[in-house]
Design a protein around this motif. Structure first.
Motif, mmCIF file in Angstrom:
data_model
loop_
_atom_site.group_PDB
_atom_site.id
_atom_site.type_symbol
_atom_site.label_atom_id
_atom_site.label_comp_id
_atom_site.label_asym_id
_atom_site.label_seq_id
_atom_site.Cartn_x
_atom_site.Cartn_y
_atom_site.Cartn_z
ATOM 1 N N LYS A 202 0.475 -1.305 -0.185
ATOM 2 C CA LYS A 202 -0.009 0.063 -0.224
ATOM 3 C C LYS A 202 1.218 1.042 -0.151
ATOM 4 C CE LYS A 202 -2.753 -2.887 3.215
ATOM 5 N NZ LYS A 202 -3.766 -2.504 4.231
ATOM 6 N N GLY A 203 0.709 2.097 -0.610
ATOM 7 C CA GLY A 203 1.319 3.472 -0.765
ATOM 8 C C GLY A 203 -0.072 4.762 -0.871
ATOM 9 N N ALA A 204 -0.859 4.114 -0.742
ATOM 10 C CA ALA A 204 -1.657 5.282 -0.751
ATOM 11 C C ALA A 204 -3.042 5.094 -1.252
ATOM 12 C CB ALA A 204 -1.282 6.805 -1.406
ATOM 13 N N PRO A 205 -4.262 5.280 0.114
ATOM 14 C CA PRO A 205 -5.244 4.716 -0.590
ATOM 15 C C PRO A 205 -6.283 4.905 -1.314
ATOM 16 C CG PRO A 205 -5.059 5.837 1.566
ATOM 17 C CD PRO A 205 -3.748 5.857 1.428
ATOM 18 N N VAL B 107 -3.715 11.013 -4.286
ATOM 19 C CA VAL B 107 -4.368 9.962 -5.425
ATOM 20 C C VAL B 107 -3.891 8.425 -5.163
ATOM 21 C CG1 VAL B 107 -2.700 9.166 -7.849
ATOM 22 C CG2 VAL B 107 -2.839 11.333 -6.989
ATOM 23 N N PRO B 108 -4.359 7.543 -4.981
ATOM 24 C CA PRO B 108 -4.591 5.859 -4.767
ATOM 25 C C PRO B 108 -2.504 5.442 -5.449
ATOM 26 C CG PRO B 108 -6.351 6.291 -5.678
ATOM 27 C CD PRO B 108 -5.711 7.292 -6.392
ATOM 28 N N ALA B 109 -1.997 4.958 -4.242
ATOM 29 C CA ALA B 109 -1.185 4.298 -5.344
ATOM 30 C C ALA B 109 -0.188 2.833 -4.627
ATOM 31 C CB ALA B 109 0.282 5.603 -4.622
ATOM 32 N N VAL B 110 0.106 2.493 -5.350
ATOM 33 C CA VAL B 110 0.767 1.164 -5.019
ATOM 34 C C VAL B 110 2.163 0.684 -5.671
ATOM 35 C CG1 VAL B 110 0.527 -1.334 -5.544
ATOM 36 C CG2 VAL B 110 -1.755 -0.553 -5.370
ATOM 37 N N MET B 111 2.916 0.510 -4.411
ATOM 38 C CA MET B 111 4.292 0.310 -4.637
ATOM 39 C C MET B 111 4.473 -0.841 -4.300
ATOM 40 S SD MET B 111 4.559 3.742 -4.447
ATOM 41 C CE MET B 111 6.650 4.021 -3.992
ATOM 42 N N GLY B 112 5.801 -1.175 -4.931
ATOM 43 C CA GLY B 112 6.892 -2.399 -4.973
ATOM 44 C C GLY B 112 6.378 -3.904 -5.561
ATOM 45 N N VAL C 163 -5.522 -0.225 -16.256
ATOM 46 C CA VAL C 163 -5.348 -0.265 -14.850
ATOM 47 C C VAL C 163 -6.075 0.132 -14.037
ATOM 48 C CG1 VAL C 163 -3.060 -0.538 -13.346
ATOM 49 C CG2 VAL C 163 -2.794 -0.304 -16.219
ATOM 50 N N ILE C 164 -6.272 -0.914 -12.703
ATOM 51 C CA ILE C 164 -6.893 -0.152 -12.043
ATOM 52 C C ILE C 164 -6.100 0.253 -10.323
ATOM 53 C CG2 ILE C 164 -8.449 -1.294 -9.665
ATOM 54 C CD1 ILE C 164 -10.702 -2.396 -12.531
ATOM 55 N N VAL C 165 -5.802 0.892 -10.133
ATOM 56 C CA VAL C 165 -5.169 0.439 -8.947
ATOM 57 C C VAL C 165 -5.937 0.936 -7.336
ATOM 58 C CG1 VAL C 165 -3.538 2.299 -7.726
ATOM 59 C CG2 VAL C 165 -3.813 2.120 -9.630
ATOM 60 N N ASP C 166 -5.716 -0.210 -6.580
ATOM 61 C CA ASP C 166 -6.674 -0.531 -5.069
ATOM 62 C C ASP C 166 -4.954 -0.497 -4.284
ATOM 63 O OD1 ASP C 166 -7.516 -1.211 -3.345
ATOM 64 O OD2 ASP C 166 -9.031 -3.486 -4.057
ATOM 65 N N GLY C 167 -4.727 1.101 -3.752
ATOM 66 C CA GLY C 167 -4.766 1.494 -2.733
ATOM 67 C C GLY C 167 -4.958 0.838 -1.309
ATOM 68 N N ASN C 168 -6.185 0.849 -1.568
ATOM 69 C CA ASN C 168 -6.904 -0.288 -0.026
ATOM 70 C C ASN C 168 -5.953 -0.850 0.320
ATOM 71 O OD1 ASN C 168 -8.163 2.163 0.182
ATOM 72 N ND2 ASN C 168 -10.027 1.284 -1.233
ATOM 73 N N VAL C 169 -5.540 -2.082 -0.585
ATOM 74 C CA VAL C 169 -5.123 -3.372 -0.579
ATOM 75 C C VAL C 169 -3.734 -4.018 -0.930
ATOM 76 C CG1 VAL C 169 -7.260 -4.661 0.116
ATOM 77 C CG2 VAL C 169 -6.266 -5.176 -1.802
ATOM 78 N N GLY C 170 -3.060 -2.701 -2.360
ATOM 79 C CA GLY C 170 -1.754 -3.259 -2.312
ATOM 80 C C GLY C 170 -2.024 -3.646 -3.115
ATOM 81 N N GLN C 171 -3.054 -3.503 -4.794
ATOM 82 C CA GLN C 171 -3.252 -4.646 -5.662
ATOM 83 C C GLN C 171 -3.236 -3.726 -7.139
ATOM 84 O OE1 GLN C 171 -6.210 -7.158 -5.657
ATOM 85 N NE2 GLN C 171 -7.975 -5.396 -5.387
ATOM 86 N N VAL C 172 -3.223 -4.259 -8.031
ATOM 87 C CA VAL C 172 -2.767 -3.770 -9.443
ATOM 88 C C VAL C 172 -3.696 -4.631 -10.585
ATOM 89 C CG1 VAL C 172 -1.505 -2.117 -11.373
ATOM 90 C CG2 VAL C 172 -0.255 -2.186 -8.893
ATOM 91 N N LEU C 173 -4.922 -4.069 -11.296
ATOM 92 C CA LEU C 173 -4.816 -5.610 -11.924
ATOM 93 C C LEU C 173 -4.913 -4.516 -13.552
ATOM 94 C CD1 LEU C 173 -7.385 -5.214 -8.974
ATOM 95 C CD2 LEU C 173 -8.546 -6.779 -10.506
ATOM 96 N N LEU C 174 -4.742 -5.524 -13.855
ATOM 97 C CA LEU C 174 -4.389 -4.869 -15.147
ATOM 98 C C LEU C 174 -4.903 -5.182 -16.605
ATOM 99 C CD1 LEU C 174 -0.753 -6.093 -15.644
ATOM 100 C CD2 LEU C 174 -1.767 -3.717 -14.488
ATOM 101 N N ARG C 175 -5.978 -4.887 -17.504
ATOM 102 C CA ARG C 175 -6.661 -5.018 -18.431
ATOM 103 C C ARG C 175 -7.904 -5.942 -17.469
ATOM 104 N NH1 ARG C 175 -1.559 -6.347 -20.002
ATOM 105 N NH2 ARG C 175 -1.716 -7.830 -19.337
ATOM 106 N N PRO C 176 -8.567 -5.545 -17.215
ATOM 107 C CA PRO C 176 -9.619 -6.203 -16.140
ATOM 108 C C PRO C 176 -10.893 -6.027 -17.126
ATOM 109 C CG PRO C 176 -9.363 -3.540 -15.369
ATOM 110 C CD PRO C 176 -8.194 -3.985 -16.242
#
Length: 747
Positions: free
Chosen positions: A176-179, A367-372, A385-398
């Motif tokens: 999680k980088g930013a929620p 701004v939602p952010a996911v790191m690492g 791309v979907i950036v889910d900063g709440n749980v630290g996940q990224v969804l590509l081509r959903p």
């Protein structure tokens, strides 16, 4: 075959593969060749625990990616179920054998399957087969078992992703980088990396020196322009982040380090790379995650200076329309500044952590952010791309259905933010009237403004290590005073708890190297400071001078484990007050307390009470020491949980002791921002919590929604439970029943 050399070669090659698909292909090809078998296959566990044939040398290639064995089926299932190698000479004679027609394995008699286990879970099975009906030898089996153990560590964190075809949906885990939730088109921010610059002789040192000074001036102006482009209508944290860059640009160590290397005969880019790497490596070697994250800031700045030198600093993302998600290995504030705030929907960084400047700025901008995440090798510009900063996940081509669901979550998140914004000036008071103070943890000047903007009532933990990390010598009393005064001034009228230098052992200074076999239990915190009492005296004097015009300074001692450490600090503080009094500074003695993070401190609290003004539980270190688990070590991190019964019972014991002896108590660390844990903490009677600024509004909402009586009842139930998972389920269910399920989606 040299087993050790083969093991090393296969594992290293697998770790460096350019994609997940290439990785598994390389694994089976290398083992196929090294062991000298007719078939080598890799089966990967799927979410339903079935086994998918992900790669093979020897079986029908058309079956790869399609053959799926239900859970527990066949000899592959037996190896997974038993978590033990299955080695048989005639596979078809075994009672668990199951023939799979599409693989065309009729010609192969022997079978040896070895499970791949990570974090206690079977993630796959490595299989070798031969036409000859024979058992694998002890040496061959030992080789495969050893190899499978190492391969389990280098395979992707989401093994099922191996089998996904290019262009299909993909879920990638990060931190999680930013929620928040953001949806947009990927914009990959790739540019030349300074670290790839080679060494080269300098043809004209004087010309390079002139160019170096011109570059510094140019980039300093660019940073200021970028700051102004982001500043209108936003928090002061944005300004503070850029100020940190300006501070680095003005640092004499950077300026003089590059100049010195140019004079020694290195060309400008090489001199810049050597200097930047030197300072970045100092931070990267730190075990403290907050300090380690600072190496990224220096690397970002080095890349920006190098881009200015090459003239390749253009960012086309500054033009165009539509929502954008910035993606890159080392995203900097300059990348963010180049994108119009209305378009920027998310940030994905292949590297970095929650404590990166990129994450700090993302929080400040909302701004939602996911790191690492690691490199997203199958991602192209323009992919959704979907950036889910709440749980630290990224969804590509959903898929369309997934996008609809996340848009619904996004709308709910915005509605929640609007509701929470109305609580900024309200107190965190339970429904039955119990007031709980919410403080912010800070360390950089960039962290200060977000805390104030989110309603922080003070600073519960201010890390003072930064001035020491940014210098090649111990910072002077005046330099420290200047920084501390800014923090105390920003929180005028609100308490600020300044932790004395927590360094040594696992966090050596670049100019004071320390080597220890077990740094976590070594020369660190108060031990280091007292053994270097002149440094501690300078810091105490700087703190006292910085706080002379205010009454909000509190001095906090880290890693205290014995009475002598407290007595020695009190004596030094007496001397500092006397010295400054003789120098004409009218000073009042500030409150002094300790962090309870070494388990030994708990039993001694009653003895120490007359010497202390307050105590603060450092939940992160206390949990790690109680559980003997390093939460930053991926091999054991899954077992780390601050809701472990032992941790909760020790926190309860500290709370009871503090109440009995009359010591004000606070708690800082991840527990303070975990809604489930906060239910217990409030129920135990802890009345001050300190957390990252971004979490304050949500925790305030939680506390204003529950009663102290309900929290106390839940705490007592939790204290009598035996498993962390059961405790978490109890508390999460309590949140759902109270209409707070939205907090579970944003933790």
């Amino acid at each position: 075959m040299n087993p050790l050399l083969e093991l090393t070669r296969i594992v290293q090659a697998a770790a460096q593969a350019s994609s997940d698909a290439d990785q598994v292909e390389l694994i089976v090809e290398s083992i196929h060749r090294a062991v000298g078998v007719d078939v080598c296959s890799l089966y990967i566990s799927q979410p339903d625990h079935s086994m998918l044939l992900a790669a093979s040398r020897g079986l029908d290639p058309r079956s790869v990616g399609h053959t799926l064995l239900p859970e527990g089926t066949g000899l592959v299932g037996l190896a997974a179920r038993s978590r033990h190698p299955v080695n048989v000479a005639e596979a078809s004679a075994h009672p668990d054998f199951r023939y799979v027609a599409e693989t065309h394995e009729d010609a192969f008699h022997s079978f040896c399957g070895v499970p791949l286990v990570r974090g206690g879970q079977v993630i796959g099975v490595l299989v070798v087969q031969s036409r000859e009906a024979r058992l694998m030898s002890e040496e061959e089996l030992a080789f495969l078992v050893t190899l499978s153990t190492q391969l389990a560590l280098v395979l992707p964190m989401d093994p099922a992703a191996i089998s996904r075809a290019r262009g299909t949906s993909q879920r990638v885990r990060g931190v999680k980088g930013a929620p928040g939730v953001g949806i947009g088109k990927a914009w990959i921010c790739d540019r030349d990396d300074l670290y790839k610059v080679p060494d080269k002789a300098c043809a004209d040192p004087e010309a390079d020196l002139r160019q170096w000074h011109a570059l510094l001036e140019q980039v300093t102006q660019e940073v200021e322009q970028e700051r102004r482009s982001l500043e209108p209508g936003l928090s002061d944290a944005v300004t503070a982040v850029f100020s940190a860059y300006q501070m680095l640009l003005g640092d004499s160590q950077l300026r003089d380090g590059v100049a010195m290397r140019i004079r020694a005969g290195q060309w400008l880019p090489g001199a810049l790379r050597q200097t930047v790497q030197h300072f970045a490596d100092v931070f990267l070697a730190m075990d403290d995650p907050y300090l380690r994250a600072r190496h990224e800031d220096i690397h970002h700045l080095g890349n920006k200076l190098y881009a200015a030198w090459t003239g390749n600093d253009a960012r086309p993302v500054s033009s165009g329309k539509g929502p954008v998600v910035l993606v890159g290995s080392k995203l900097s504030v300059s990348d963010i500044a180049a994108c119009h705030p209305d378009r920027l929907q998310g940030i994905v960084s292949f590297e970095g952590s929650t404590l990166s400047h990129t994450a700090v700025l993302a929080n400040a901008l909302g701004v939602p952010a996911v790191m690492g995440t690691g490199g997203l090798k199958q991602l192209n510009n323009g992919d959704t791309v979907i950036v889910d900063g709440n749980v630290g996940q990224v969804l590509l081509r959903p898929a369309a259905s997934v996008k609809r669901e996340f848009r619904r979550l996004q709308q709910a998140e915005q509605a929640l933010k609007g509701e929470l914004a109305e609580l900024v000036n309200e107190s965190a008071t339970t429904t039955d009237g119990q007031r709980i103070r919410l403080f912010a943890n800070t360390g950089l000047l960039a962290d200060i403004s977000p805390g104030l903007a989110n309603g922080a009532e003070g600073v519960g933990l201010y890390r003072t290590e930064m001035p020491f990390m940014l210098s090649d010598t111990f910072p002077s009393e005046e330099e420290q005073e200047h920084i501390y005064r800014q923090v105390l001034g920003a929180y005028a009228g609100k308490p600020v708890y300044m932790r004395t230098l927590d360094i040594g052992g696992d966090k050596p200074l670049p100019y004071f190297p320390i080597e220890e076999e077990n740094p976590a239990l070594g020369w660190r915190g108060i031990r280091f400071c007292l053994d270097n009492s002149a440094l501690l005296m300078t810091q105490l004097r700087a703190m006292l001078r910085a706080g002379r015009d205010s009454d909000n300074l509190h001095i906090l001692l880290p890693m205290v484990s014995n009475t002598g450490e407290i007595d020695a600090l009190r004596s030094l503080l007496d001397d500092a007050l006397a010295q400054l009094g003789d120098e004409g500074y009218p000073l009042k003695r500030p409150p002094v307390g300790i962090m309870v993070e070494v388990p030994a401190a708990i039993s001694l609290l009653p003895t120490w009470a007359p010497r202390l003004d307050f105590v603060s539980i450092g939940s992160n270190d206390l949990s790690q020491y109680l559980l003997a688990l390093d939460r930053n070590n991926p091999r054991v991190a899954a077992a780390y949980d601050h809701l472990h019964p032992a941790v909760l019972r020790e926190v309860a014991r500290v709370t009871a002791i503090a109440d009995e002896v009359g010591l004000p108590l606070s708690l800082c660390g991840e527990m303070a921002s975990d809604p489930a844990a906060v239910l217990v903490l409030a129920g135990l009677g802890i009345r001050t919590l300190s957390m990252s600024a971004a979490r304050i509004p949500r925790i305030k909402w939680l506390l204003r929604t529950i009663s102290q009586a309900d929290a106390a009842a839940l705490a007592q139930r939790a204290l009598h439970m035996e498993h962390a998972a059961d405790i978490r389920e109890l508390l999460q269910q309590a949140l759902r029943e109270r209409g707070l399920e939205r907090l579970l989606n944003s933790t």
